[in-house]
Design a protein around this motif. Structure first.
Motif, PDB file in Angstrom:
ATOM      1  N   GLY A   1      -4.297 -37.220 -11.562  1.00 45.98           N
ATOM      2  CA  GLY A   1      -5.458 -37.812 -12.093  1.00 45.98           C
ATOM      3  C   GLY A   1      -6.594 -38.139 -11.370  1.00 45.98           C
ATOM      4  O   GLY A   1      -6.601 -37.585 -10.233  1.00 45.98           O
ATOM      5  N   GLN A   2      -7.265 -39.065 -11.773  1.00 49.08           N
ATOM      6  CA  GLN A   2      -8.378 -39.532 -10.807  1.00 49.08           C
ATOM      7  C   GLN A   2      -8.307 -40.826 -10.298  1.00 49.08           C
ATOM      8  O   GLN A   2      -7.799 -41.726 -11.015  1.00 49.08           O
ATOM      9  CB  GLN A   2      -9.688 -39.670 -11.756  1.00 49.08           C
ATOM     10  N   LYS A   3      -8.163 -40.987  -8.880  1.00 50.32           N
ATOM     11  CA  LYS A   3      -8.401 -42.127  -8.324  1.00 50.32           C
ATOM     12  C   LYS A   3      -9.286 -43.440  -8.909  1.00 50.32           C
ATOM     13  O   LYS A   3     -10.281 -43.367  -8.870  1.00 50.32           O
ATOM     14  CB  LYS A   3      -8.423 -42.010  -6.966  1.00 50.32           C
ATOM     15  N   LYS A   4      -8.642 -44.505  -9.869  1.00 45.67           N
ATOM     16  CA  LYS A   4      -9.289 -45.243 -10.254  1.00 45.67           C
ATOM     17  C   LYS A   4      -9.264 -46.883  -9.447  1.00 45.67           C
ATOM     18  O   LYS A   4      -9.857 -47.593  -9.912  1.00 45.67           O
ATOM     19  CB  LYS A   4      -8.800 -45.595 -11.785  1.00 45.67           C
ATOM     20  N   VAL A   5      -8.455 -46.896  -8.581  1.00 45.25           N
ATOM     21  CA  VAL A   5      -8.521 -48.189  -7.855  1.00 45.25           C
ATOM     22  C   VAL A   5      -8.513 -47.775  -6.185  1.00 45.25           C
ATOM     23  O   VAL A   5      -7.696 -47.011  -5.791  1.00 45.25           O
ATOM     24  CB  VAL A   5      -7.034 -48.767  -8.056  1.00 45.25           C
ATOM     25  N   GLU A   6      -9.314 -48.641  -5.528  1.00 44.69           N
ATOM     26  CA  GLU A   6      -9.362 -48.342  -4.131  1.00 44.69           C
ATOM     27  C   GLU A   6      -8.099 -48.658  -3.334  1.00 44.69           C
ATOM     28  O   GLU A   6      -7.644 -48.121  -2.708  1.00 44.69           O
ATOM     29  CB  GLU A   6     -10.662 -49.076  -3.820  1.00 44.69           C
ATOM     30  N   ASN A   7      -7.737 -50.006  -3.785  1.00 42.66           N
ATOM     31  CA  ASN A   7      -6.313 -50.559  -2.945  1.00 42.66           C
ATOM     32  C   ASN A   7      -5.611 -50.801  -4.125  1.00 42.66           C
ATOM     33  O   ASN A   7      -5.664 -51.642  -4.979  1.00 42.66           O
ATOM     34  CB  ASN A   7      -7.012 -51.717  -2.385  1.00 42.66           C
ATOM     35  N   VAL A   8      -4.362 -50.202  -3.920  1.00 48.09           N
ATOM     36  CA  VAL A   8      -3.209 -50.519  -4.919  1.00 48.09           C
ATOM     37  C   VAL A   8      -2.925 -52.104  -4.641  1.00 48.09           C
ATOM     38  O   VAL A   8      -2.673 -52.529  -3.492  1.00 48.09           O
ATOM     39  CB  VAL A   8      -2.041 -49.631  -4.540  1.00 48.09           C
ATOM     40  N   THR A   9      -2.499 -52.632  -5.889  1.00 42.63           N
ATOM     41  CA  THR A   9      -1.948 -53.979  -5.725  1.00 42.63           C
ATOM     42  C   THR A   9      -0.872 -54.199  -6.551  1.00 42.63           C
ATOM     43  O   THR A   9      -0.486 -53.390  -7.457  1.00 42.63           O
ATOM     44  CB  THR A   9      -3.093 -54.731  -6.668  1.00 42.63           C
ATOM     45  N   ILE A  10       0.057 -55.105  -5.875  1.00 42.21           N
ATOM     46  CA  ILE A  10       1.510 -55.273  -6.535  1.00 42.21           C
ATOM     47  C   ILE A  10       1.503 -56.662  -6.769  1.00 42.21           C
ATOM     48  O   ILE A  10       1.115 -57.650  -5.890  1.00 42.21           O
ATOM     49  CB  ILE A  10       2.640 -54.960  -5.326  1.00 42.21           C
ATOM     50  N   HIS A  11       1.711 -57.038  -8.203  1.00 43.21           N
ATOM     51  CA  HIS A  11       1.902 -58.275  -8.392  1.00 43.21           C
ATOM     52  C   HIS A  11       3.241 -58.447  -8.728  1.00 43.21           C
ATOM     53  O   HIS A  11       3.859 -57.748  -9.702  1.00 43.21           O
ATOM     54  CB  HIS A  11       1.215 -58.694  -9.725  1.00 43.21           C
ATOM     55  N   TYR A  12       3.924 -59.407  -8.095  1.00 41.04           N
ATOM     56  CA  TYR A  12       5.339 -59.880  -8.101  1.00 41.04           C
ATOM     57  C   TYR A  12       5.616 -61.169  -8.881  1.00 41.04           C
ATOM     58  O   TYR A  12       4.997 -62.014  -8.777  1.00 41.04           O
ATOM     59  CB  TYR A  12       6.090 -59.675  -6.766  1.00 41.04           C
ATOM     60  N   LEU A  13       6.567 -61.005  -9.941  1.00 40.49           N
ATOM     61  CA  LEU A  13       6.996 -62.096 -10.566  1.00 40.49           C
ATOM     62  C   LEU A  13       8.335 -62.313 -10.746  1.00 40.49           C
ATOM     63  O   LEU A  13       9.156 -61.280 -11.122  1.00 40.49           O
ATOM     64  CB  LEU A  13       5.906 -62.133 -12.047  1.00 40.49           C
ATOM     65  N   SER A  14       8.916 -63.326 -10.283  1.00 37.84           N
ATOM     66  CA  SER A  14      10.446 -63.472 -10.401  1.00 37.84           C
ATOM     67  C   SER A  14      10.637 -65.058 -11.160  1.00 37.84           C
ATOM     68  O   SER A  14       9.927 -65.800 -10.936  1.00 37.84           O
ATOM     69  CB  SER A  14      11.217 -63.743  -9.140  1.00 37.84           C
ATOM     70  N   TYR A  15      11.403 -64.659 -12.316  1.00 40.14           N
ATOM     71  CA  TYR A  15      11.882 -65.990 -13.231  1.00 40.14           C
ATOM     72  C   TYR A  15      13.352 -65.971 -13.754  1.00 40.14           C
ATOM     73  O   TYR A  15      13.920 -65.037 -13.714  1.00 40.14           O
ATOM     74  CB  TYR A  15      10.844 -65.676 -14.330  1.00 40.14           C
ATOM     75  N   ASN A  16      13.498 -67.205 -14.144  1.00 38.26           N
ATOM     76  CA  ASN A  16      14.721 -67.250 -15.211  1.00 38.26           C
ATOM     77  C   ASN A  16      14.173 -68.394 -15.856  1.00 38.26           C
ATOM     78  O   ASN A  16      13.062 -68.850 -16.047  1.00 38.26           O
ATOM     79  CB  ASN A  16      15.662 -67.826 -14.099  1.00 38.26           C
TER      80      ASN A  16
END
Length: 351
Positions: free
Chosen positions: A20-35
């Motif tokens: 595809g086409q690069k749409k994000v300059e810096n890749v972001t990881i959002h981490y969520l841990s839950y119970n």
């Protein structure tokens, strides 16, 4: 501009090639841990050798990746979570159609997130990989598609924190499908605006707008039709990570997709009706113009005939020597014009 698909030609199966086409300059990881009792979250940009948390008992871990052009990151995730190379290849292939793949331990879903921007339906490829205790979602854009799901987890609303990752996968799909309804409703509103414009003044409508309506409708259908099959396969999965309590919710997704297809079919009929209305309105206005020109011609043809006769240069034309001949001819021409107008009005040829 036509965007041509970049195919993985001359590469071995399982090669990770971003198409595809690069749409994000810096890749972001959002981490969520839950119970049920607690949750914790982190957000950071990708650096070399990203660290993944170890699985914890009674906790669900959700990694949301925004930006899929970093093939090294995809490879790292694949190595850590034992993702099959073919699935890694599909994650970075933005031209994949919606589908569901499964193994005894993990499930994989591809779907399309849609949005309606500037009267055009735009598509974003979304992938969901999940197993016991974890789920990883992949988005093309930086914009967070799943903020609503995250808020439900933070505020402990609904059943997300009580259920397993199969329910989280369902919740993400449900959120995407809910957006489909917004997109289809926006398309219908735009269609109604065009209908009003056609009725008021069809000359102001660009013909390309009607073609864009058809393309929008087809684009949404191309996303929904395979997704319906994907949801059916997800529903019929016999693996341990799809809980029986979740199936009733997945079944509701399939019902929503059927409803959407009915709405699209209705919208397609309306679009074809708009094309007929557009042509009819143009023909009607053209007929009005031709009608006016015909009336003008009908009035002036006999006058032109009279003028032509007295424009000839014969010597023996007695009327040319009458003292009041000029005024008599003008009066005669006026009577002919009035008579022609009265005749046309009596036949209701001009409204």
């Amino acid at each position: 501009m036509i965007l041509r698909r970049k195919r993985n030609i001359h590469t071995t199966p399982g090669s990770i090639v971003f198409t595809g086409q690069k749409k994000v300059e810096n890749v972001t990881i959002h981490y969520l841990s839950y119970n049920k009792n607690s949750f914790k979250e982190e957000t950071h940009h990708v650096v070399a050798n990203p660290v993944f948390h170890a699985l914890e008992n009674d906790y669900i871990q959700w990694y949301d990746i925004r930006g899929i052009h970093d093939v090294d990151l995809i490879a790292s995730i694949g190595k850590h979570y034992n993702v099959h190379p073919l699935i890694q290849e599909d994650i970075v292939d933005v031209y994949q159609r919606p589908k569901f793949d499964e193994s005894p331990e993990n499930g994989f879903i591809i779907c399309h997130a849609l949005d309606f921007q500037n009267q055009i339906v735009v598509k974003e490829n979304v992938s969901i990989y999940f197993g016991k205790g974890f789920l990883i979602s992949f988005q093309e854009n930086e914009t967070d598609l799943f903020e609503g799901i995250r808020n439900r987890i933070r505020q402990d609303k609904g059943k997300v924190r009580e259920m397993n990752t199969d329910y989280l996968a369902y919740a993400l799909l449900d959120h995407i499908i809910d957006k489909y309804f917004i997109v289809v409703d926006s398309m219908n509103e735009y269609t109604q605006e065009l209908e009003e414009l056609i009725i008021k003044n069809p000359e102001n409508l660009e013909k390309s707008s009607l073609q864009q309506l058809k393309r929008n409708n087809q684009r949404v259908k191309r996303s929904i039709h395979p997704l319906r099959e994907t949801i059916s396969q997800f529903l019929q999965s016999e693996t341990d990570y799809v809980d029986e309590k979740t199936r009733i919710y997945i079944r509701d997704l399939r019902t929503n997709l059927m409803h959407l297809l009915d709405m699209l079919e209705n919208n397609r009929d309306i679009v074809f009706g708009l094309q007929d209305l557009y042509l009819s309105e143009l023909n009607f206005k053209m007929n009005k113009v031709i009608q006016v020109l015909t009336v003008v011609t009908t009035i002036f043809v006999p006058l032109t005939f009279i003028v032509g006769i007295y424009g000839m240069n014969f010597d023996h034309m007695p009327e040319l020597h009458w003292r009041y001949g000029y005024f008599i001819i003008l009066l005669f021409m006026l009577l002919i014009s009035v008579g022609a107008i009265l005749f046309i009005r009596s036949r209701k040829w001009l409204h």
